[in-house]
Design an enzyme around this catalytic site. Structure first.
Site, short mmCIF file in Angstrom:
data_model
loop_
_atom_site.label_atom_id
_atom_site.label_comp_id
_atom_site.label_asym_id
_atom_site.label_seq_id
_atom_site.Cartn_x
_atom_site.Cartn_y
_atom_site.Cartn_z
N MET A 37 22.24 -12.69 5.53
CA MET A 37 22.27 -11.39 6.31
C MET A 37 22.60 -11.85 7.70
O MET A 37 22.23 -10.95 8.75
CB MET A 37 21.05 -10.51 6.26
N GLY A 38 23.03 -13.09 8.18
CA GLY A 38 23.06 -13.68 9.49
C GLY A 38 21.90 -13.58 10.17
O GLY A 38 20.92 -14.21 9.50
N LEU A 40 21.70 -16.54 11.91
CA LEU A 40 21.51 -17.81 11.15
C LEU A 40 20.45 -18.63 12.08
O LEU A 40 20.22 -18.91 13.26
CB LEU A 40 22.60 -18.48 11.00
N HIS A 44 19.04 -21.34 7.05
CA HIS A 44 20.33 -21.07 6.78
C HIS A 44 21.22 -22.42 6.72
O HIS A 44 21.89 -22.67 5.84
CB HIS A 44 20.82 -19.90 7.30
N LYS A 162 11.96 -19.63 0.74
CA LYS A 162 10.89 -18.84 1.22
C LYS A 162 10.97 -17.52 0.66
O LYS A 162 9.93 -16.93 0.67
CB LYS A 162 11.32 -18.58 2.77
N ARG A 200 13.52 -12.82 11.51
CA ARG A 200 12.71 -11.83 11.96
C ARG A 200 11.51 -12.56 12.98
O ARG A 200 11.02 -11.82 13.55
CB ARG A 200 11.82 -11.14 10.60
O1 PAF Z 1 18.04 -13.49 1.60
C1 PAF Z 1 18.84 -12.74 2.07
O2 PAF Z 1 19.33 -12.85 3.32
C2 PAF Z 1 19.39 -11.54 1.46
O3 PAF Z 1 18.50 -10.79 0.55
C3 PAF Z 1 20.58 -11.65 0.53
C4 PAF Z 1 20.18 -12.64 -0.55
C5 PAF Z 1 21.39 -12.42 1.48
C6 PAF Z 1 21.19 -10.32 0.08
O4 PAF Z 1 21.53 -9.37 1.10
#
Ligand code: PAF
Length: 300
Positions: A37-38, A40, A44, A162, A200
């Site tokens: 969901m960016g 990053l 990630h 996580k 977050r």
């Molecule tokens: O873990 C996340 O960031 C989200 O739940 C995902 C897997 C990208 C789905 O939107």
């Protein structure tokens, strides 16, 4: 690296990349996907590096998915940092960043009726732990992940450990819906002091961050105690919870890694080094005028 928002354009780009790379290696050209969901962070990046090293084509999707957020959750304020994210992806050697808008992903019907066709895993796996306080969350996650699998036709996909319940549910969905995709779970990446990396964390003030650190401290303490021979789940969760005063703990539970069902006593083959249980925590931290919900877990 290309940044693409449109589904058809993505499919065309994948086809031409496959042709191009196939001619180079004269082999099967595998597509790896890292759904995100960016916003990053290093967590990630560890998924992206693994994806890059194992596949000829590496795709990162960046999409803040509305169907996995509840009405009072942080969908609107979720950090959106596409420019910085794209730079990180470029540096990591990603071939395509797929960054659609909700209209690129969901049919017109969703916007007029606030409903869409969903992938809904069984009640028992989605309505506990995170799903207990986030009704519909995992339906939204599975739906978007299923859509991304169909859109990219990826061979492999990478998720962080996580979000352990999410990873468990996605593996189950892939198995039960016969997606021909290999799912890899990658280890949690932590800050030097132990705080699990999360998009977050950017919401945390210095003071809130200090309190949040007690989540991982509690988890580590429980693991230490388990290593010394304590097998009772209640004793281990109480130990972890003792560190979390000042936090609004939503749950602290020990479940089986195989079934994700709650366990009372952690049994293990003494010869095996494999973990059979995992302790999971979700807690809210007050940070200025808002509360930040964080999750973390540890293999026992
Ligand atoms: O873990 C996340 O960031 C989200 O739940 C995902 C897997 C990208 C789905 O939107």
């Amino acid at each position: 690296m290309k940044i693409i928002s449109n589904v058809e354009e993505l499919r065309n780009e994948l086809k031409s990349l496959q042709k191009e790379k196939g001619a180079d290696v004269k082999a099967d050209v595998k597509v790896g996907l890292v759904p995100t969901m960016g916003a990053l962070h290093k967590g990630h990046l560890s998924l992206i590096e693994k994806c890059r090293s194992e596949n000829e084509i590496a795709v990162v999707s960046i999409f803040v998915n509305p169907t996995q957020f509840g009405p009072n959750e942080d969908y609107d304020k979720y950090p959106r940092t596409l420019e910085a994210d794209s730079k990180l992806c470029e540096k990591a050697g990603v071939d395509i960043v797929f960054a659609p808008s909700p209209r690129d992903i969901y049919d017109e019907y969703y916007f007029t009726h606030k409903e869409t066709t969903l992938i809904c895993p069984p009640y028992d796996v989605v309505n506990k732990l995170c799903g207990k306080t986030r009704p519909g969350h995992f339906d939204g996650v599975c739906t978007i992940v299923g859509k991304l699998f169909n859109i990219t036709k990826c061979d492999r996909a990478y998720f962080g450990k996580k979000d352990a319940q999410q990873l468990f549910i996605i593996k189950k969905m892939v198995r039960e819906l016969n997606f021909d995709i290999e799912i890899t779970g990658c280890p949690i990446v932590r800050e030097e002091d132990g705080l699990a990396m999360s998009s977050r964390n950017t919401y945390l003030t210095e003071n809130a961050r200090k309190k949040a650190l007690n989540i991982s401290r509690g988890l580590y303490k429980a693991k230490e105690l388990h290593k010394k021979g304590v097998k009772e789940a209640d004793t281990l969760t109480d130990t972890a919870l003792a560190y979390m005063e000042g936090l609004d703990v939503e749950y602290a539970e020990i479940v089986s890694v195989d079934t994700f069902e709650k366990i009372d006593i952690i049994e293990k083959d003494p010869k095996s080094k494999e973990s059979t249980a995992i302790m999971l925590v979700a807690a809210k931290v007050n940070s200025e005028n808002s509360t930040v919900r964080l999750i973390d877990n540890i293999d026992l």
